[in-house]
Design an enzyme around this catalytic site. Structure first.
Site, short mmCIF file in Angstrom:
data_model
loop_
_atom_site.label_atom_id
_atom_site.label_comp_id
_atom_site.label_asym_id
_atom_site.label_seq_id
_atom_site.Cartn_x
_atom_site.Cartn_y
_atom_site.Cartn_z
N GLY A 100 -25.63 65.31 -54.40
CA GLY A 100 -26.53 66.12 -53.58
C GLY A 100 -26.64 67.53 -54.13
O GLY A 100 -27.03 68.46 -53.44
N SER A 106 -27.75 60.37 -58.19
CA SER A 106 -28.23 59.05 -57.77
C SER A 106 -28.93 58.34 -58.93
O SER A 106 -28.74 57.14 -59.14
CB SER A 106 -29.13 59.15 -56.54
OG SER A 106 -30.08 60.14 -56.72
N GLU A 138 -35.40 53.56 -57.07
CA GLU A 138 -35.24 54.80 -56.29
C GLU A 138 -36.39 54.98 -55.30
O GLU A 138 -36.20 55.54 -54.23
CB GLU A 138 -35.07 55.98 -57.23
CG GLU A 138 -33.72 55.89 -57.91
CD GLU A 138 -33.41 57.08 -58.78
OE1 GLU A 138 -33.35 58.19 -58.24
OE2 GLU A 138 -33.24 56.88 -59.99
N ASP A 149 -35.94 62.57 -64.40
CA ASP A 149 -34.48 62.38 -64.37
C ASP A 149 -34.08 61.14 -65.17
O ASP A 149 -33.21 61.18 -66.03
CB ASP A 149 -33.98 62.27 -62.92
CG ASP A 149 -34.37 63.47 -62.09
OD1 ASP A 149 -34.96 64.41 -62.66
OD2 ASP A 149 -34.10 63.48 -60.89
N TYR A 199 -40.39 66.82 -50.29
CA TYR A 199 -40.73 66.45 -51.67
C TYR A 199 -41.99 65.57 -51.71
O TYR A 199 -42.93 65.87 -52.44
CB TYR A 199 -39.54 65.73 -52.32
CG TYR A 199 -39.75 65.34 -53.75
CD1 TYR A 199 -39.23 66.11 -54.79
CD2 TYR A 199 -40.47 64.19 -54.10
CE1 TYR A 199 -39.42 65.74 -56.12
CE2 TYR A 199 -40.66 63.82 -55.42
CZ TYR A 199 -40.13 64.59 -56.42
OH TYR A 199 -40.32 64.23 -57.73
C1 GLA Z 1 -36.47 65.57 -58.58
C2 GLA Z 1 -37.23 64.34 -59.07
C3 GLA Z 1 -37.85 64.62 -60.45
C4 GLA Z 1 -38.66 65.90 -60.44
C5 GLA Z 1 -37.85 67.05 -59.84
C6 GLA Z 1 -38.69 68.30 -59.68
O1 GLA Z 1 -35.35 65.81 -59.38
O2 GLA Z 1 -36.37 63.24 -59.17
O3 GLA Z 1 -38.64 63.53 -60.83
O4 GLA Z 1 -39.87 65.72 -59.76
O5 GLA Z 1 -37.31 66.70 -58.58
O6 GLA Z 1 -39.06 68.78 -60.93
#
Ligand code: GLA
Length: 362
Positions: A100, A106, A138, A149, A199
């Site tokens: 977190g 994750s 995810e 990521d 988000y």
């Molecule tokens: C999270 C998401 C990524 C990206 C970032 C913001 O980490 O998993 O894909 O969108 O936020 O840049």
């Protein structure tokens, strides 16, 4: 059996641009999740979380997307993989990635597990296919996330920052700054679970803005085709305007940081990180009061050239770029002021660019 080393990721710059066909500049970090994965004959998915000292067992043939508990990372990956298995799977995992904290713990679990399954069952999946599966897994938890990521976790290279262009999915490698410069993550202590944040809403607003822009000019397909002038003249909604300006300017900042890495003008990077933070705070509105304070407090330290909120936002870490190592005394000073101001305990991690996922037979 396989032993999988699955790193977390940091991002120098390029935030919320991945799902907007934009540019990002992340790297895989040394802190990671370790997994040992093997087959069993009982047809069960047996999971042991070493750090939590918790064991759970599921019927491997009756798995459905789950949105709660740590075993969802494995279950959702199995659902995405959709394998016809006559055997079961055993997993032991643990690691030193803060959970977190915005370093993608994750994704490190999900990607590491998928890579391990690919390895032991010889599925022959490419990195790109595994990145897609990890992202589907995810999304099963309700996050309409981008794939920065997962891409950094699979494609990380020691000593290199990765410029990923999400318009054509190409990756270029750039040398990280020389050893007089360092990157740190400062964990704000504000835990965030992106599914519970705005988000998805940010992503939806960007899609809406792009649709309006495309309506008024059919040659506009992504934010890469949009100018600041287009935003002022073609978008009416002030929120859509703010979000879009962030995306366009953040892509430019990524290019400027890459320019600085190329020419080794590292002092130029700090101000760009600060600009990115201001934009994430004021235009994209994904920062918090606590993290705004932290970024501002860090500016009082002469070694800190710049910092900004990193990752999805709404808590988590800042990434901090320094000329010289931060001493214990310097960090303690920041930690103390941050505690007085916010009541939260700040922690620090020095980070460097490392290899992406690695699988070793055991
Ligand atoms: C999270 C998401 C990524 C990206 C970032 C913001 O980490 O998993 O894909 O969108 O936020 O840049």
């Amino acid at each position: 059996m396989v032993y999988v080393k699955s790193p977390g990721r940091a991002n120098i710059i390029g935030e919320h641009t991945d799902y907007n066909h934009g540019l990002v500049l992340p790297f895989a970090i040394e802190q990671r999740i370790d997994l040992i994965i093997g087959q069993n004959k009982s047809g069960a998915l047996r999971l042991f979380a070493k750090d939590l000292d918790e064991y759970v067992e599921w019927n491997a043939n009756q798995l459905k997307f789950m949105d709660k508990g740590w075993s969802r990372y494995f279950i959702n990956a199995m659902v995405a993989l959709n394998l016809d298995l006559s055997v079961g799977v055993d997993v032991v995992f643990g690691g030193n990635l803060p959970q977190g904290g915005g370093v993608s713990s994750s994704s490190a679990i999900t990607c590491g597990f998928i890579a391990g399954i690919n390895f032991i069952f010889k599925l022959g999946l490419s990195d790109e296919e595994m990145i897609k599966l990890a992202s589907q897994a995810e999304n099963g938890i309700g996050l309409d996330g981008g794939i920065m990521d997962q891409t950094s976790i699979f494609k990380g290279v020691k000593g290199k920052a990765l410029k990923i262009d999400f318009l054509d999915h190409t990756i270029e490698q750039y040398d990280m700054p020389t050893s007089e410069f360092s990157f740190y993550l400062l964990n704000s202590g504000q835990k965030h679970n992106l599914v519970e944040t705005e988000y998805n809403q940010r992503r939806a607003t960007c899609n809406k803005a792009l649709k309006s822009l495309n309506k008024s000019n059919s040659t506009i397909h992504t934010f890469r085709d949009v100018s600041l002038d287009d935003i002022q003249t073609k978008l009416i909604d002030p929120i859509e305007q703010k979000r879009s300006i962030h995306i366009i300017q953040e892509n430019e900042r990524v290019k400027h940081v890459i320019g600085a890495l190329r020419t080794k003008d590292y002092h130029k990077i700090g101000p760009l990180l600060l600009e990115s933070h201001t934009s994430l705070s004021k235009l994209y509105e994904v920062s918090t009061q606590e993290i705004d304070y932290l970024v501002q407090r860090c500016q009082e330290e002469s070694k800190i050239l710049g910092s900004r909120i990193m990752g999805g936002g709404f808590g988590g870490c800042t990434i901090c770029f320094t000329n010289g190592k931060l001493s214990k005394k310097e960090f303690n000073g920041i930690q103390k002021d941050y505690m007085i101001k916010t009541g939260l305990h700040l922690t620090i991690l020095e980070i460097s660019a490392c290899q992406g996922i690695q699988c070793f037979p055991v």
